[in-house]
Design an enzyme around this catalytic site. Structure first.
Site, PDB file in Angstrom:
ATOM      1  N   ARG A   1      -0.788   5.851  -4.841  1.00 18.26           N
ATOM      2  CA  ARG A   1      -0.032   5.020  -4.139  1.00 18.26           C
ATOM      3  C   ARG A   1       1.251   5.420  -3.944  1.00 18.26           C
ATOM      4  O   ARG A   1       1.408   6.573  -4.311  1.00 18.26           O
ATOM      5  CB  ARG A   1      -0.080   3.548  -5.156  1.00 18.26           C
ATOM      6  CG  ARG A   1      -0.316   3.932  -6.575  1.00 18.26           C
ATOM      7  CD  ARG A   1       0.902   4.356  -7.316  1.00 18.26           C
ATOM      8  NE  ARG A   1       2.183   3.910  -6.908  1.00 18.26           N
ATOM      9  CZ  ARG A   1       3.278   4.577  -7.259  1.00 18.26           C
ATOM     10  NH1 ARG A   1       3.120   5.938  -7.667  1.00 18.26           N
ATOM     11  NH2 ARG A   1       4.640   3.927  -6.783  1.00 18.26           N
ATOM     12  N   GLY A   2       2.419   4.686  -3.477  1.00 16.38           N
ATOM     13  CA  GLY A   2       3.585   5.218  -3.058  1.00 16.38           C
ATOM     14  C   GLY A   2       3.437   5.735  -1.487  1.00 16.38           C
ATOM     15  O   GLY A   2       2.317   6.437  -1.301  1.00 16.38           O
ATOM     16  N   ALA A   3       4.233   5.290  -0.894  1.00 16.41           N
ATOM     17  CA  ALA A   3       4.240   5.689   0.700  1.00 16.41           C
ATOM     18  C   ALA A   3       3.679   6.860   1.069  1.00 16.41           C
ATOM     19  O   ALA A   3       2.856   6.996   1.676  1.00 16.41           O
ATOM     20  CB  ALA A   3       5.567   4.963   1.227  1.00 16.41           C
TER      21      ALA A   3
ATOM     22  N   ARG B   1      -3.643  -0.448   3.456  1.00 16.08           N
ATOM     23  CA  ARG B   1      -2.658  -1.119   2.859  1.00 16.08           C
ATOM     24  C   ARG B   1      -1.904  -1.383   4.081  1.00 16.08           C
ATOM     25  O   ARG B   1      -1.463  -0.210   4.791  1.00 16.08           O
ATOM     26  CB  ARG B   1      -1.862  -0.339   1.796  1.00 16.08           C
ATOM     27  CG  ARG B   1      -2.765  -0.345   0.578  1.00 16.08           C
ATOM     28  CD  ARG B   1      -2.046   0.135  -0.623  1.00 16.08           C
ATOM     29  NE  ARG B   1      -0.988  -0.835  -1.359  1.00 16.08           N
ATOM     30  CZ  ARG B   1      -0.133  -0.631  -2.417  1.00 16.08           C
ATOM     31  NH1 ARG B   1       0.052   0.694  -2.857  1.00 16.08           N
ATOM     32  NH2 ARG B   1       0.786  -1.440  -2.730  1.00 16.08           N
TER      33      ARG B   1
ATOM     34  N   ASP C   1       8.932   1.874   1.407  1.00 15.70           N
ATOM     35  CA  ASP C   1       7.710   1.881   1.937  1.00 15.70           C
ATOM     36  C   ASP C   1       7.817   1.748   3.343  1.00 15.70           C
ATOM     37  O   ASP C   1       7.059   2.010   4.326  1.00 15.70           O
ATOM     38  CB  ASP C   1       6.911   0.730   1.431  1.00 15.70           C
ATOM     39  CG  ASP C   1       6.448   1.015   0.035  1.00 15.70           C
ATOM     40  OD1 ASP C   1       7.123   0.572  -0.800  1.00 15.70           O
ATOM     41  OD2 ASP C   1       5.367   1.314  -0.049  1.00 15.70           O
TER      42      ASP C   1
ATOM     43  N   ASN D   1      10.571  -2.442   0.340  1.00 18.54           N
ATOM     44  CA  ASN D   1      10.301  -1.859  -0.889  1.00 18.54           C
ATOM     45  C   ASN D   1       9.663  -2.796  -1.870  1.00 18.54           C
ATOM     46  O   ASN D   1       9.627  -3.912  -1.657  1.00 18.54           O
ATOM     47  CB  ASN D   1      11.434  -1.088  -1.791  1.00 18.54           C
ATOM     48  CG  ASN D   1      11.143  -0.032  -2.688  1.00 18.54           C
ATOM     49  OD1 ASN D   1       9.979   0.731  -2.313  1.00 18.54           O
ATOM     50  ND2 ASN D   1      11.426   0.068  -4.085  1.00 18.54           N
TER      51      ASN D   1
END
Ligand code: MRU
Length: 356
Positions: free
Chosen positions: A51-53, A88, A240, A250
């Site tokens: 996860r995390g952009a 996502r 994001d 975010n």
């Protein structure tokens, strides 16, 4: 950065497989997981094993490599790219990475495509690592200034995990912190727990501990009083998707921290690589905000008394819950954007000044 004293990246390619650190298991278990198919890559993104952009962008790029290994066929590749982009909705890095890969791959001979795909996926990870390092060097100056004026520990509040675990290495929000620490500047981080997935408590605090950076986990609602008490010198968060007008999307709760920071005259910075800028959407209401399963609110996971991982429900099944995963912080609450090219005002003028 390090785990148990050993340096890791969050994703790498080995023996025709993609390897990731399964972030749903941290901090209690450190498990390296293998992704063999594009479907497994999509699942890893959806379930937030990665996860995390920036990291989900890199995973999507490697997902296309796996898609070619599975079935070197154009229609399969196109279908894989669509599924990856939709895995996502909020972070723009997913589409950015898939578009970049497809631009390289369309029209390429079947016999060359795998090598080209692999080279480009690796290039994306190397570039992200370099960008994050530069974000750190640019943000370091801000921390240094505060440290020079204060002549005491700099207290930095962060939300969610925009750390190295959310990128390939260094992180975005944490990179200036790691650079400051390595330079001998005393820093302490207030880590928002970040309900419901607890990325702050489970991931940010974990990675800061592994690097020996003092930090304290706080409830998501504690930032306000700490700011009123003068216990926060600055905030740094990730994003994001940042619009060209400087509006920042975010993790849910970021907006409330920015409001509290404004009320207390505390600088509120957003750290991002250029891959997180959305140059197309002009109105933040048009950003797709992910709504996740409400069970992420009503169930929590942790270690029981026997050190076994256990999931428990924390409120009544009858209680309805809503799980919006991101929010918008309007540009007017953002002191500056820390990018790989420098720090700029959160505005079209600021961003265009750095990225022509
Ligand atoms: O839902 P997550 O954990 O993927 O959300 C992550 C964030 O909100 C981060 O702040 C953002 O992706 C920036 S990561 C450098």
């Amino acid at each position: 950065m390090k785990i148990n004293g050993k340096s890791y990246k969050t994703i790498w390619f080995e023996n025709n497989l993609v390897k990731i650190i399964d972030q749903t298991k941290l901090p209690h278990q450190f498990i390296i997981k293998e992704l063999k198919t594009v479907k497994e890559s999509i699942n890893a993104i959806k379930q937030m094993e990665v996860r995390g952009a920036p990291l989900i962008g890199a995973t999507a790029a490697y997902g296309l490599v796996l898609s070619i290994i599975e079935n070197n066929d154009l229609s399969y590749l196109k279908k894989s790219s669509e599924q990856l982009v939709n895995s996502r909705p909020t972070a723009i890095n997913l589409k950015w990475a898939v578009d970049r890969m497809m631009k390289k791959l369309l029209g390429v001979n079947n016999s060359d495509i795998l090598k080209i795909a692999l080279d480009e996926a690796k290039a994306i990870t190397i570039e992200d690592e370099n960008f994050c390092k530069n974000i750190g060097l640019n943000g370091l100056k801000i921390i240094e200034d505060i440290a020079n004026k204060k002549k005491d520990t700099v207290n930095i509040l962060t939300h969610c995990n925009a750390g190295w675990l959310a990128t390939i290495d260094w992180g975005t929000a944490t990179s200036p912190i790691y650079h400051a620490h390595q330079k001998g500047i005393k820093v302490h981080v207030w880590v928002d727990e970040t309900r419901p997935r607890n990325q702050g408590a489970n991931l940010t605090s974990y990675e800061l501990n592994e690097e020996g950076i003092p930090n304290t986990v706080i409830t998501d609602n504690a930032g306000g009083i700490l700011m009123q008490r003068g216990q926060v010198d600055m905030c740094i968060v990730g994003t994001d998707r940042t619009l060209s007008n400087g509006d920042v999307c975010n993790k849910i709760g970021t907006y409330l921290k920015a409001l509290a920071a404004k009320d207390n005259n505390i600088p509120f910075y957003v750290a991002l690589p250029s891959s997180t800028i959305d140059w197309n959407i002009k109105d933040h209401n048009k950003i797709p905000i992910e709504e996740r399963n409400p069970k992420e609110l009503s169930y929590v996971e942790g270690l029981d008394e026997d050190n076994k991982v256990k999931k428990v429900r924390i409120y009544s099944e009858k209680s309805k819950a809503m799980n919006l995963a991101f929010d918008i912080t309007p540009a007017k609450y953002v002191t500056g954007l820390i990018t790989e090219k420098g720090v700029c005002e959160a505005s079209e003028k600021g961003l265009k000044g750095l990225f022509k």
